[in-house]
Enzyme design. Structure first.
Site, PDB file in Angstrom:
ATOM      1  N   PRO A   1     -11.631  -3.981  -0.002  1.00 54.58           N
ATOM      2  CA  PRO A   1     -11.167  -5.370  -0.079  1.00 54.58           C
ATOM      3  C   PRO A   1      -9.633  -5.423  -0.150  1.00 54.58           C
ATOM      4  O   PRO A   1      -9.023  -4.615  -0.856  1.00 54.58           O
ATOM      5  CB  PRO A   1     -11.786  -5.894  -1.367  1.00 54.58           C
TER       6      PRO A   1
ATOM      7  N   GLY B   1      -6.300  -4.718  -5.569  1.00 51.31           N
ATOM      8  CA  GLY B   1      -5.930  -3.626  -6.477  1.00 51.31           C
ATOM      9  C   GLY B   1      -6.687  -2.348  -6.189  1.00 51.31           C
ATOM     10  O   GLY B   1      -6.651  -1.407  -6.976  1.00 51.31           O
TER      11      GLY B   1
ATOM     12  N   ASP C   1      -0.010   4.556  -5.995  1.00 45.66           N
ATOM     13  CA  ASP C   1      -1.074   4.290  -5.015  1.00 45.66           C
ATOM     14  C   ASP C   1      -1.082   5.347  -3.912  1.00 45.66           C
ATOM     15  O   ASP C   1      -2.123   5.931  -3.603  1.00 45.66           O
ATOM     16  CB  ASP C   1      -0.892   2.904  -4.372  1.00 45.66           C
TER      17      ASP C   1
ATOM     18  N   GLY D   1      -6.144  -0.449  -3.516  1.00 43.91           N
ATOM     19  CA  GLY D   1      -5.336   0.474  -2.711  1.00 43.91           C
ATOM     20  C   GLY D   1      -5.579   0.380  -1.225  1.00 43.91           C
ATOM     21  O   GLY D   1      -5.378   1.371  -0.498  1.00 43.91           O
TER      22      GLY D   1
HETATM   23  O1  PMV Z   1      -1.523  -2.162  -5.925  1.00 50.00           O
HETATM   24  P1  PMV Z   1      -2.065  -2.478  -7.279  1.00 50.00           P
HETATM   25  O2  PMV Z   1      -2.572  -3.828  -7.479  1.00 50.00           O
HETATM   26  O3  PMV Z   1      -3.000  -1.402  -7.764  1.00 50.00           O
HETATM   27  O4  PMV Z   1      -0.802  -2.404  -8.287  1.00 50.00           O
HETATM   28  C1  PMV Z   1       0.003  -1.293  -8.342  1.00 50.00           C
HETATM   29  C2  PMV Z   1       0.286  -0.956  -9.748  1.00 50.00           C
HETATM   30  C3  PMV Z   1       1.581  -1.480 -10.308  1.00 50.00           C
HETATM   31  O5  PMV Z   1       1.856  -0.634 -11.432  1.00 50.00           O
HETATM   32  C4  PMV Z   1       1.421  -2.911 -10.792  1.00 50.00           C
HETATM   33  C5  PMV Z   1       2.731  -1.419  -9.304  1.00 50.00           C
HETATM   34  C6  PMV Z   1       3.153  -0.008  -8.953  1.00 50.00           C
HETATM   35  O6  PMV Z   1       3.838   0.133  -7.930  1.00 50.00           O
HETATM   36  O7  PMV Z   1       2.833   0.955  -9.661  1.00 50.00           O
END
Ligand code: PMV
Length: 315
Positions: free
Chosen positions: A100, A104, A151, A106
């Protein structure tokens, strides 16, 4: 000679501990989610046709030669070609993903990872994870400005990681497998915007936010110890405390809090939002006997899907 076809896939991911604080140099823990994935297939095309990128899920068909600099898929292809000192091949890259978007999980990092690896393979190079991760990080910057790098690291390595920004990756040993339910709120999580908001708040009140980041970092360290020791019971309370701190950072929402509460009431050992917040996912730590109750509770509280993933030793 390039092969006629090359393909690669990459998993999704969830952050278990340390989101946001990781942008400010504190440690975080993330694991791959293999139940969802992005796949890229590169096929030879007629001479002179150049490189075309097709992502039907994103409703995109891009000719590399004319794509803007900041188009993420084109940037991924250009960075890969530059890294390999290769000319643009005559080929079509077809990208598909079951991850999705903006949840969050990735999706951006996984799509880029699959593309970079498949294009490398098509050009006769098996790119090592460190090189893939570095290229994907460059594209992550286009997606959301100041990424920590967690990520691209967890997705490119495809292993549980203990991550500290700008430090060599540390693999995480999993002493005892444990199970997470990932509840998708269905609300898009605008990572760049939420990260920028936290930055503005930190600039206004650095001491207060640094103290929150410090505690989140300590929780990630305590969680690493618990995961390596196989002390699953210790993880639930750490997740709960991490969620409270994310509320204090201002990145939760009433929907995410409701999902977290519902999971705990249905028997989860702990629960928290995962990723940037505002929308996206929550994760709940579950044992077998409460798994279906927690899944039902998440769906009844508005989750649009629930993914079950087991975190286990990597090799
Ligand atoms: O991409 P997400 O929603 O998993 O967010 C990344 C995690 C954060 O710590 C919020 C941003 C980062 O670059 O680490």
């Amino acid at each position: 000679m390039s092969p006629a076809e090359a393909r690669s896939s990459a998993p999704g991911k969830v952050i278990l501990f340390g989101e946001h604080a990781v942008v400010y140099g504190r440690p975080a823990i993330a694991v791959p989610v293999t139940q969802v994935k992005a796949t890229a297939v590169v096929k030879a095309a007629p001479r002179g046709s150049g490189l075309t990128l097709i992502a039907s899920d994103l409703k995109k068909q891009i000719a590399l030669a004319t794509a803007p600099e900041d188009e993420p898929l084109a940037a991924a292809a250009r960075l890969t070609l530059a890294h390999l000192k290769a000319h643009e091949p005559d080929a079509t890259v077809t990208i598909r993903s079951t991850i999705p978007i903006a949840s969050g999980l990735g999706s951006g990092a996984a799509v880029t990872t699959a593309l970079v690896r498949a294009l490398g393979g098509f050009l006769g190079h098996k790119l090592p994870p460190a090189e893939v991760s570095r290229l994907v990080f460059e594209v992550e910057k286009i997606h959301h400005g100041t990424p920590s790098g967690i990520d691209n690291t967890v997705v490119a390595y495809g292993k549980p990681v203990y991550f500290v920004r700008e430090r060599a990756i540390e693999r995480l040993k999993v002493g005892c497998p444990f199970t997470l339910l990932i509840g998708d709120s269905g609300i898009p999580s605008p990572t760049g915007k939420v990260v920028a908001r936290v930055r503005r708040a930190w600039q206004r009140e650095p001491a207060h936010y640094d103290a929150l980041f410090d505690r989140i970092g300590d929780i990630a360290d305590e969680a690493r110890q618990a995961i390596e020791d196989g002390d699953v019971d210790a993880l639930g309370p750490l997740m709960d405390e991490n969620h409270e701190l994310l509320i204090e950072l201002g990145v939760s929402s009433s929907q995410l809090d409701d999902l977290v509460d519902a999971a705990r009431l249905a028997g989860a050992l702990g629960a928290k939002l995962s990723g940037a917040g505002q929308g996206g996912n929550v994760i709940a730590l579950v044992e077998d006997d409460c798994m279906s109750d927690v899944e039902t509770a998440l769906m009844e509280t508005g989750a649009v899907r629930v993914i079950c993933t087991k975190v286990a030793a990597a090799d």
